[in-house]
Design a protein around this motif. Sequence first.
Motif, PDB file in Angstrom:
ATOM      1  N   LYS A 136       0.884  -1.181   0.204  1.00  0.00           N
ATOM      2  CA  LYS A 136      -0.052  -0.009   0.104  1.00  0.00           C
ATOM      3  C   LYS A 136       0.839   1.217   0.056  1.00  0.00           C
ATOM      4  N   TYR A 137       1.933   1.378   0.268  1.00  0.00           N
ATOM      5  CA  TYR A 137       3.025   2.294   0.423  1.00  0.00           C
ATOM      6  C   TYR A 137       4.072   2.301  -0.783  1.00  0.00           C
ATOM      7  N   GLU A 138       3.550   1.261  -1.583  1.00  0.00           N
ATOM      8  CA  GLU A 138       4.497   1.395  -2.789  1.00  0.00           C
ATOM      9  C   GLU A 138       4.280   2.194  -4.081  1.00  0.00           C
TER      10      GLU A 138
ATOM     11  N   THR B 182      12.017   5.778  -1.007  1.00  0.00           N
ATOM     12  CA  THR B 182      13.079   5.166  -1.004  1.00  0.00           C
ATOM     13  C   THR B 182      13.182   3.936  -1.819  1.00  0.00           C
ATOM     14  N   ARG B 183      14.265   3.638  -2.680  1.00  0.00           N
ATOM     15  CA  ARG B 183      14.123   2.715  -3.659  1.00  0.00           C
ATOM     16  C   ARG B 183      14.581   1.304  -3.353  1.00  0.00           C
ATOM     17  N   ILE B 184      13.833   0.310  -3.422  1.00  0.00           N
ATOM     18  CA  ILE B 184      14.247  -1.252  -3.326  1.00  0.00           C
ATOM     19  C   ILE B 184      15.185  -1.640  -3.928  1.00  0.00           C
ATOM     20  N   LYS B 185      16.203  -2.191  -3.520  1.00  0.00           N
ATOM     21  CA  LYS B 185      17.348  -2.524  -4.557  1.00  0.00           C
ATOM     22  C   LYS B 185      17.439  -4.138  -4.107  1.00  0.00           C
ATOM     23  N   ASP B 186      16.600  -4.809  -5.282  1.00  0.00           N
ATOM     24  CA  ASP B 186      16.594  -6.387  -4.868  1.00  0.00           C
ATOM     25  C   ASP B 186      17.661  -7.034  -5.027  1.00  0.00           C
ATOM     26  N   HIS B 187      18.738  -6.791  -6.005  1.00  0.00           N
ATOM     27  CA  HIS B 187      19.891  -7.687  -6.117  1.00  0.00           C
ATOM     28  C   HIS B 187      21.119  -6.903  -5.608  1.00  0.00           C
ATOM     29  N   GLU B 188      20.975  -6.110  -4.752  1.00  0.00           N
ATOM     30  CA  GLU B 188      22.203  -5.357  -3.761  1.00  0.00           C
ATOM     31  C   GLU B 188      22.063  -5.654  -2.542  1.00  0.00           C
TER      32      GLU B 188
ATOM     33  N   TYR C 164       8.033   3.743  -0.817  1.00  0.00           N
ATOM     34  CA  TYR C 164       9.135   3.095  -1.571  1.00  0.00           C
ATOM     35  C   TYR C 164       8.889   2.504  -2.835  1.00  0.00           C
ATOM     36  N   CYS C 165       9.676   2.410  -3.689  1.00  0.00           N
ATOM     37  CA  CYS C 165       9.635   2.239  -5.168  1.00  0.00           C
ATOM     38  C   CYS C 165      10.644   1.309  -5.833  1.00  0.00           C
ATOM     39  N   ARG C 166       9.953   0.393  -6.489  1.00  0.00           N
ATOM     40  CA  ARG C 166      10.783  -0.560  -7.040  1.00  0.00           C
ATOM     41  C   ARG C 166      10.723  -0.721  -8.801  1.00  0.00           C
ATOM     42  N   TYR C 167       9.857   0.091  -9.259  1.00  0.00           N
ATOM     43  CA  TYR C 167       9.780  -0.058 -10.796  1.00  0.00           C
ATOM     44  C   TYR C 167       9.644   1.571 -11.312  1.00  0.00           C
TER      45      TYR C 167
ATOM     46  N   LYS D 244       9.878  -6.450  12.260  1.00  0.00           N
ATOM     47  CA  LYS D 244      11.135  -5.676  12.546  1.00  0.00           C
ATOM     48  C   LYS D 244      11.945  -5.333  11.354  1.00  0.00           C
ATOM     49  N   GLY D 245      11.960  -6.333  10.355  1.00  0.00           N
ATOM     50  CA  GLY D 245      12.746  -6.056   9.397  1.00  0.00           C
ATOM     51  C   GLY D 245      12.308  -5.170   8.190  1.00  0.00           C
ATOM     52  N   GLY D 246      10.977  -4.693   8.445  1.00  0.00           N
ATOM     53  CA  GLY D 246      10.486  -3.549   7.552  1.00  0.00           C
ATOM     54  C   GLY D 246      10.177  -4.203   6.302  1.00  0.00           C
ATOM     55  N   VAL D 247       9.912  -3.367   5.047  1.00  0.00           N
ATOM     56  CA  VAL D 247      10.014  -3.948   3.808  1.00  0.00           C
ATOM     57  C   VAL D 247      11.117  -4.623   3.228  1.00  0.00           C
ATOM     58  N   SER D 248      12.317  -4.070   3.354  1.00  0.00           N
ATOM     59  CA  SER D 248      13.459  -4.521   2.685  1.00  0.00           C
ATOM     60  C   SER D 248      14.058  -5.573   3.194  1.00  0.00           C
ATOM     61  N   GLY D 249      13.478  -5.960   4.748  1.00  0.00           N
ATOM     62  CA  GLY D 249      14.418  -6.990   5.488  1.00  0.00           C
ATOM     63  C   GLY D 249      15.735  -6.848   5.928  1.00  0.00           C
TER      64      GLY D 249
END
Length: 387
Positions: free
Chosen positions: A131-133, A155-161, A173-176, A323-328
């Motif tokens: 919902k915050y994406e 904030t940008r999600i960085k899947d492979h970093e 947050y944003c990933r696309y 506790k990990g939030g969205v990005s873990g």
Amino acid sequence: MPRRKFRLTMPKRRAPPKSRAYPAELDEGVPTEEEWGTMSPFSSFSVDDEGKDTFKRNDVALLLPSFVTPEMAKDFEEHDFWVARIRDIRSRRNTDEDSESRDVWVRVQWYYSAEDLAKITKSFDATTCGKYERIFCDHYDYVHVDSFSGATSMTRIKDHEISQPYIGRAQFYCRYTYDFRERILEPRQKHTACPICSIPYSPDDSNPEQLMHFCPRPSCRKFYHEECLQKHQLGNSSASLQRIMTWPNTDDALSIVGLWSTLHMPMERPRKRRTKDGYGTVPLPDPASEESCNITMDFLDSLPNQLVKVAEQPIVRGAAFIKGGVSGNVAPVTQARQMIYDVLQGSSVPESWQETIDVSSAIVTLRMGSKKRNVGNVFCPNCQSAI
């Protein structure tokens, strides 16, 4: 001519509809492209008497949706607002420089919600978005300053970093990124999906089986659903110890005892010994031997207990891990393992290591109702490392 700041106070009105080009009558007074070039630039503007809500170029802001009145907005959650990045601020020319009635407009670049994009691109699956994406789009509009409700962050999600920033559950947050003209989504949803089931990460899914595990090896760097990895169960060995040795800086299967031996016995190993056929070499201790276990445990006991505890955690993300939030916990766990690896190379643990590694967001705890749930012990299907 220096850029000027501007403050105004007036009732908020609704933002224009998010369309690539909308008729001016939908929002009276919208400047044309030609007029915009003649308008006076400003560095910032405020929408309250005290100047607390001040906006400047490149800020991310919340705007009232076109279907919402200021009265309705009082009951809105933050994620219900439209989100845009401020690109430029300009005012129609006025002979009275001190006038409070300046007609100030903002050129914004929109962040679409998943529902916005699904209306345009039917193949986009909005159900896997949080919902915050938001999806960053190359769609611009002119919006009057009285449509702005407040500032926010993105904030940008960085899947492979492995250096992924922490993203709270109530944080945008944003990933696309979406190219409006070409109708292209980058990356495609399948490229952010679990390689086994091809289903993208769903940040708001609190089902523990939908928790995603990450392999930090340089040649892997992928997330997998726990449910998809169940067939890759670990044996009877220590899962936490195996996870520590899934190093984020190398694809090599390097054990703690092997690295320790290389550092502490460089002149003795490999050393020669007499055999019937001549000379052979003394091998490093068998990782499963009592000697290896003692070396490993003694080494880990010499490190800060909390550092070791972080390093042995599974790297996971998902709503079940609150506790990990969205990005873990990707960043703190990989930082801890890298620090231990560096010690095995001859470095020492920095005294201020806890200022670098966020312990609170690294330790994995899951709950199903009032009960705690353990994280599954699984292998990476690519490199077979414990993750």
